[in-house]
Write an enzyme that holds these catalytic residues in place. Structure first.
Site, PDB file in Angstrom:
ATOM      1  N   ASN A   6       0.830  -1.204  -0.018  1.00 33.94           N
ATOM      2  CA  ASN A   6      -0.187   0.073  -0.009  1.00 33.94           C
ATOM      3  C   ASN A   6       0.950   1.251   0.108  1.00 33.94           C
ATOM      4  OD1 ASN A   6      -1.447   2.321   1.123  1.00 33.94           O
ATOM      5  ND2 ASN A   6      -2.970   1.045   1.696  1.00 33.94           N
ATOM      6  N   HIS A   9       0.807   6.318   1.696  1.00 32.61           N
ATOM      7  CA  HIS A   9       1.535   7.248   2.458  1.00 32.61           C
ATOM      8  C   HIS A   9       2.700   7.737   1.523  1.00 32.61           C
ATOM      9  CE1 HIS A   9      -0.999   6.931   5.436  1.00 32.61           C
ATOM     10  NE2 HIS A   9      -0.765   5.759   5.839  1.00 32.61           N
ATOM     11  N   HIS A  42      -5.751   3.299  -1.845  1.00 37.11           N
ATOM     12  CA  HIS A  42      -6.963   3.674  -1.280  1.00 37.11           C
ATOM     13  C   HIS A  42      -7.235   5.017  -1.643  1.00 37.11           C
ATOM     14  CE1 HIS A  42      -9.933   3.682   2.980  1.00 37.11           C
ATOM     15  NE2 HIS A  42     -10.452   4.061   1.588  1.00 37.11           N
ATOM     16  N   ARG A  44      -9.676   7.611  -0.930  1.00 38.70           N
ATOM     17  CA  ARG A  44     -10.789   7.977   0.254  1.00 38.70           C
ATOM     18  C   ARG A  44     -11.659   8.948  -0.561  1.00 38.70           C
ATOM     19  NH1 ARG A  44      -8.905   5.853   5.603  1.00 38.70           N
ATOM     20  NH2 ARG A  44     -10.946   7.198   6.231  1.00 38.70           N
ATOM     21  N   ARG A  48      -7.355  12.678   0.916  1.00 39.70           N
ATOM     22  CA  ARG A  48      -6.325  12.879   1.723  1.00 39.70           C
ATOM     23  C   ARG A  48      -5.035  12.598   1.522  1.00 39.70           C
ATOM     24  NH1 ARG A  48      -7.675   9.540   7.252  1.00 39.70           N
ATOM     25  NH2 ARG A  48      -9.869  10.525   6.951  1.00 39.70           N
ATOM     26  N   GLU A  69      -8.403   0.123  -3.211  1.00 38.62           N
ATOM     27  CA  GLU A  69      -9.050  -0.057  -1.774  1.00 38.62           C
ATOM     28  C   GLU A  69     -10.040   1.167  -1.678  1.00 38.62           C
ATOM     29  OE1 GLU A  69      -6.324  -0.691   1.658  1.00 38.62           O
ATOM     30  OE2 GLU A  69      -7.829   0.464   2.506  1.00 38.62           O
ATOM     31  N   THR A 100      -8.255   2.934   8.366  1.00 40.58           N
ATOM     32  CA  THR A 100      -9.430   2.098   8.215  1.00 40.58           C
ATOM     33  C   THR A 100      -9.575   1.584   9.867  1.00 40.58           C
ATOM     34  OG1 THR A 100      -9.020   1.638   6.152  1.00 40.58           O
ATOM     35  CG2 THR A 100     -10.827   0.543   7.171  1.00 40.58           C
ATOM     36  N   GLU A 150     -10.160 -10.032   3.166  1.00 39.02           N
ATOM     37  CA  GLU A 150      -9.085  -9.642   3.753  1.00 39.02           C
ATOM     38  C   GLU A 150      -9.413  -9.586   4.910  1.00 39.02           C
ATOM     39  OE1 GLU A 150      -6.985  -6.091   2.204  1.00 39.02           O
ATOM     40  OE2 GLU A 150      -6.028  -5.590   4.148  1.00 39.02           O
ATOM     41  N   HIS A 190      -3.455  -4.899   7.758  1.00 44.33           N
ATOM     42  CA  HIS A 190      -3.590  -3.585   8.730  1.00 44.33           C
ATOM     43  C   HIS A 190      -2.594  -3.578   9.721  1.00 44.33           C
ATOM     44  CE1 HIS A 190      -5.405  -0.285  10.244  1.00 44.33           C
ATOM     45  NE2 HIS A 190      -5.995   0.060   9.168  1.00 44.33           N
TER      46      HIS A 190
HETATM   47  N1  PXP Z   1      -5.570  -3.109   4.430  1.00 43.76           N
HETATM   48  C1  PXP Z   1      -6.643  -2.170   4.649  1.00 43.76           C
HETATM   49  C2  PXP Z   1      -7.940  -2.916   4.172  1.00 43.76           C
HETATM   50  C3  PXP Z   1      -6.266  -1.016   4.899  1.00 43.76           C
HETATM   51  O1  PXP Z   1      -7.284  -0.157   5.316  1.00 43.76           O
HETATM   52  C4  PXP Z   1      -5.025  -0.538   5.101  1.00 43.76           C
HETATM   53  C5  PXP Z   1      -4.780   0.715   5.528  1.00 43.76           C
HETATM   54  O2  PXP Z   1      -4.992   1.542   4.390  1.00 43.76           O
HETATM   55  C6  PXP Z   1      -3.865  -1.709   4.817  1.00 43.76           C
HETATM   56  C7  PXP Z   1      -4.371  -3.140   4.515  1.00 43.76           C
HETATM   57  C8  PXP Z   1      -2.580  -1.447   5.232  1.00 43.76           C
HETATM   58  O3  PXP Z   1      -2.391  -0.933   6.484  1.00 43.76           O
HETATM   59  P1  PXP Z   1      -0.986  -0.558   7.009  1.00 43.76           P
HETATM   60  O4  PXP Z   1      -0.841   0.712   6.374  1.00 43.76           O
HETATM   61  O5  PXP Z   1      -1.283  -0.477   8.469  1.00 43.76           O
HETATM   62  O6  PXP Z   1       0.031  -1.462   6.698  1.00 43.76           O
END
Ligand code: PXP
Length: 236
Positions: A6, A9, A42, A44, A48, A69, A100, A150, A190
């Site tokens: 992901n 960031h 993601h 959103r 953001r 996502e 999330t 997931e 997550h």
């Molecule tokens: N899976 C989902 C569904 C999420 O919402 C997120 C955060 O955007 C992640 C995985 C990744 O989480 P993390 O950034 O804490 O590794």
């Protein structure tokens, strides 16, 4: 075990100064070159971090798999149908949350989610549902024809007490096994980092992991390529 990264960031960092760097497309390229099996973003409602143009550009440049996502709002569904990612992961989305929180209540909104899944299936996009490790939610996901679940690892990731962590890990393992047994592909994610990922990666029923923040944070010190390779070594 596949690792999807992901890169939200990277966009957070870019947006901090309003310019074009660091570029999420370039980050995706480095992740893929380093062995990642897919890229997750993601989109959103409040935009953001990842913006619409990022998703469009990633669609054109990604050579592995683009997992979009998203919350199941009509606006974002319309964008997803136009962009056609390789996978949609539906998540609950609240404006005020930092990230999330909690899995989808699939049981409580079966008809709505079934309809959304049908829409995506009609253009051949498989759908994953982000759920807590609960058999009832997983079973409902199968009933409405999700392709994947997931499993939310957030509670496990945040637990600092060893007995509690072990209990939550067992719940994840049981849920993954249950999902597999009813014909779903199983992803998990997550809050996973370079320490807590190890026992999760050992769960054989999990096919894929979705990890973001810890990899991007490590990349700030060692570079993205090294951060991806270190995580790949752990999940494999
Ligand atoms: N899976 C989902 C569904 C999420 O919402 C997120 C955060 O955007 C992640 C995985 C990744 O989480 P993390 O950034 O804490 O590794």
């Amino acid at each position: 075990m596949r690792l999807c990264i992901n890169i939200d960031h990277i966009a957070t960092l870019r947006n901090a100064r309003g310019g074009n760097t660091p570029d999420p497309t370039e980050a995706a390229r480095i992740c893929e070159r380093s062995g990642a099996h897919g890229i997750v973003v993601h989109l959103r409602e409040d935009r953001r971090h990842i913006k619409d143009h990022d998703v469009r550009k990633l669609r054109e440049t990604i050579s592995t798999k683009l997992d979009l996502e998203m919350g199941a709002s009509d606006e974002i569904i319309g964008i997803a149908l136009e962009i056609v990612p390789d996978l949609i992961t539906l998540v609950p989305e609240k404006r005020q949350e930092l990230t999330t929180e909690g899995g989808l209540d699939v049981l409580g909104q079966k008809d709505r989610l079934r309809h959304v899944i049908e829409k995506f299936h009609s253009v051949n996009i498989p759908v994953s549902l982000f759920v807590d490790p609960m058999n009832a939610q997983i079973n409902a996901s199968r009933e409405i024809e999700a392709d994947m679940i997931e499993i939310h690892t957030g509670e496990y990731s945040e637990s600092s007490e060893i007995g509690n962590s072990n209990r939550l890990l067992q719940e994840i393992a049981r849920a993954a096994q249950f999902g597999k047994s009813i014909g779903l592909e199983v992803n998990a994610g997550h809050g996973l980092n370079y320490v807590n990922v190890i026992p999760v990666a050992a769960i054989s029923s999990i096919d894929e992991m979705s990890i973001g923040h810890s990899i991007i944070a490590r990349a700030a010190f060692v570079g993205l390529e090294q951060a991806v390779k270190e995580m790949l070594d752990l999940v494999k």
